[in-house]
Design a protein around this motif. Structure first.
Motif, short mmCIF file in Angstrom:
data_model
loop_
_atom_site.label_atom_id
_atom_site.label_comp_id
_atom_site.label_asym_id
_atom_site.label_seq_id
_atom_site.Cartn_x
_atom_site.Cartn_y
_atom_site.Cartn_z
N ALA A 1 -66.74 -1.25 7.71
CA ALA A 1 -67.21 -2.15 8.76
C ALA A 1 -66.01 -2.49 9.64
CB ALA A 1 -67.79 -3.42 8.14
N VAL A 2 -66.25 -2.70 10.94
CA VAL A 2 -65.12 -2.82 11.86
C VAL A 2 -65.35 -3.88 12.93
CG1 VAL A 2 -65.99 -1.03 13.44
CG2 VAL A 2 -63.52 -1.45 13.29
N LEU A 3 -64.24 -4.48 13.36
CA LEU A 3 -64.21 -5.34 14.55
C LEU A 3 -62.99 -4.89 15.34
CD1 LEU A 3 -65.40 -7.81 16.09
CD2 LEU A 3 -63.68 -9.18 14.88
N TYR A 4 -63.23 -4.38 16.55
CA TYR A 4 -62.15 -3.92 17.43
C TYR A 4 -61.68 -5.08 18.29
CZ TYR A 4 -63.80 0.73 16.17
OH TYR A 4 -64.17 1.86 15.47
N ARG B 1 -58.82 -6.43 21.45
CA ARG B 1 -57.78 -6.25 22.46
C ARG B 1 -57.60 -7.59 23.16
NH1 ARG B 1 -61.26 -2.22 26.30
NH2 ARG B 1 -62.04 -3.83 27.70
N SER B 2 -56.65 -7.70 24.05
CA SER B 2 -56.30 -9.00 24.61
C SER B 2 -57.44 -9.67 25.37
CB SER B 2 -55.07 -8.88 25.51
OG SER B 2 -55.35 -8.00 26.58
N ASP B 3 -58.36 -8.88 25.91
CA ASP B 3 -59.42 -9.46 26.74
C ASP B 3 -60.81 -9.42 26.12
OD1 ASP B 3 -59.68 -6.69 26.90
OD2 ASP B 3 -60.33 -6.74 29.00
N ALA B 4 -60.96 -8.84 24.93
CA ALA B 4 -62.31 -8.70 24.38
C ALA B 4 -62.28 -8.28 22.91
CB ALA B 4 -63.10 -7.66 25.19
N MET B 5 -63.43 -8.47 22.25
CA MET B 5 -63.66 -7.97 20.90
C MET B 5 -64.96 -7.17 20.93
SD MET B 5 -62.58 -11.05 18.35
CE MET B 5 -63.54 -12.32 19.16
N PHE B 6 -65.01 -6.15 20.07
CA PHE B 6 -66.16 -5.24 20.08
C PHE B 6 -66.64 -4.95 18.66
CE2 PHE B 6 -63.45 -4.35 23.68
CZ PHE B 6 -64.34 -4.34 24.74
N ILE B 7 -67.95 -4.82 18.52
CA ILE B 7 -68.58 -4.45 17.27
C ILE B 7 -69.29 -3.11 17.48
CG2 ILE B 7 -70.68 -5.76 17.77
CD1 ILE B 7 -69.18 -5.55 14.34
N ASP B 8 -69.21 -2.25 16.48
CA ASP B 8 -69.91 -0.96 16.53
C ASP B 8 -71.13 -1.07 15.63
OD1 ASP B 8 -70.81 1.64 16.46
OD2 ASP B 8 -68.87 2.51 15.90
N ARG B 9 -72.28 -1.28 16.23
CA ARG B 9 -73.50 -1.51 15.46
C ARG B 9 -74.02 -0.25 14.78
NH1 ARG B 9 -74.62 -6.74 16.00
NH2 ARG B 9 -73.96 -7.75 17.92
N SER B 10 -73.39 0.89 15.05
CA SER B 10 -73.78 2.11 14.34
C SER B 10 -73.05 2.23 13.00
CB SER B 10 -73.53 3.35 15.20
OG SER B 10 -72.15 3.60 15.32
N THR B 11 -72.14 1.29 12.73
CA THR B 11 -71.47 1.26 11.44
C THR B 11 -72.06 0.14 10.59
OG1 THR B 11 -69.73 -0.25 12.20
CG2 THR B 11 -69.31 2.11 12.44
N TYR C 1 -60.80 1.24 25.24
CA TYR C 1 -59.71 1.32 24.27
C TYR C 1 -59.67 0.06 23.43
CZ TYR C 1 -57.22 -1.98 27.21
OH TYR C 1 -56.87 -3.10 27.91
N THR C 2 -58.94 0.12 22.33
CA THR C 2 -58.69 -1.03 21.48
C THR C 2 -57.19 -1.15 21.27
OG1 THR C 2 -59.26 -2.13 19.40
CG2 THR C 2 -58.94 0.26 19.31
N ASP C 3 -56.71 -2.37 21.14
CA ASP C 3 -55.29 -2.59 20.85
C ASP C 3 -55.05 -2.57 19.34
OD1 ASP C 3 -54.58 -3.04 23.54
OD2 ASP C 3 -55.19 -5.13 23.39
N LYS C 4 -55.97 -3.16 18.60
CA LYS C 4 -55.88 -3.25 17.15
C LYS C 4 -57.28 -3.46 16.63
CE LYS C 4 -55.03 -7.46 15.50
NZ LYS C 4 -54.67 -8.67 14.97
N PHE C 5 -57.43 -3.44 15.31
CA PHE C 5 -58.75 -3.67 14.75
C PHE C 5 -58.63 -4.07 13.28
CE2 PHE C 5 -57.79 0.76 14.22
CZ PHE C 5 -58.38 1.18 13.04
N VAL C 6 -59.73 -4.60 12.77
CA VAL C 6 -59.80 -4.98 11.36
C VAL C 6 -61.01 -4.29 10.74
CG1 VAL C 6 -58.61 -7.18 11.63
CG2 VAL C 6 -61.09 -7.10 11.90
#
Length: 182
Positions: free
Chosen positions: A21-24, A26-36, A66-71
């Motif tokens: 499971a992932v949360l991407y 970056r400095s201006d936003a966070m993103f979830i990939d609902r296909s995961t 793009y992403t800067d980092k992720f968890v």
């Protein structure tokens, strides 16, 4: 450190292949990939963000995303070894405990940021105190003149010069007082 869209898309595919499971971020936003997968801790975090009106967007298909980092969160159905192998040369893997990990660009840490600040301020390492509560703080604690770990962060204790009380028990204040900083 900004990642290229090509590298970021490679990471998206790696995450999908390895069943984490992932949360991407970056400095201006966070993103979830609902296909995961959305594992329980991620689900809880998303609910918390929603209650605080923090926006988490769906992963876009844009070619320039793009992403800067992720968890990530993982469990027994995740292929953690393949995931870690796929990070090689791109991101450093930081185990945060409880089936949770943080990925930061290779060579980029809180220590590198601290070292830049020391240069700008003309500060000597012996003057630097760093306080941490998670393994992502390890490089910073090791680079500081004095590394302080919160009492409720046992994974960080081996890397600290001083262990203070738990955060909820005024650990930060107690550490600052111990070193006569307040």
């Amino acid at each position: 450190e900004k990642q290229t869209p090509a590298c970021s898309r490679e990471i998206v595919e790696l995450v999908r292949r390895t069943n984490v499971a992932v949360l991407y971020e970056r400095s201006d936003a966070m993103f979830i990939d609902r296909s995961t997968r959305i594992l329980p801790y991620l689900q809880d975090l998303l609910k918390l963000y929603e209650s605080k009106h923090v926006t988490v967007s769906d992963l876009p298909d844009d070619a320039d995303w793009y992403t800067d980092k992720f968890v990530i969160w993982y469990d027994e159905q995740s292929d953690l070894a393949a995931f870690q192998a796929g990070l090689t040369g791109k991101f450093d893997y930081i185990d945060r405990g409880n089936h949770f990990a943080e990925m930061v660009p290779c060579g980029c840490s809180k220590a590198t940021g601290m070292e830049k600040m020391m240069q700008l301020l003309g500060a000597d390492r012996s003057q630097i105190f760093a306080v941490g509560d998670s393994l992502n703080d390890r490089p910073m604690l090791e680079a500081a003149g004095t590394g302080i770990a919160m009492g409720d962060s046992p994974m960080l204790h081996p890397y600290a010069d001083y262990i203070t009380a738990n955060l909820a028990d005024d650990g930060l204040e107690k550490a600052l007082a111990h070193f006569d900083l307040i």
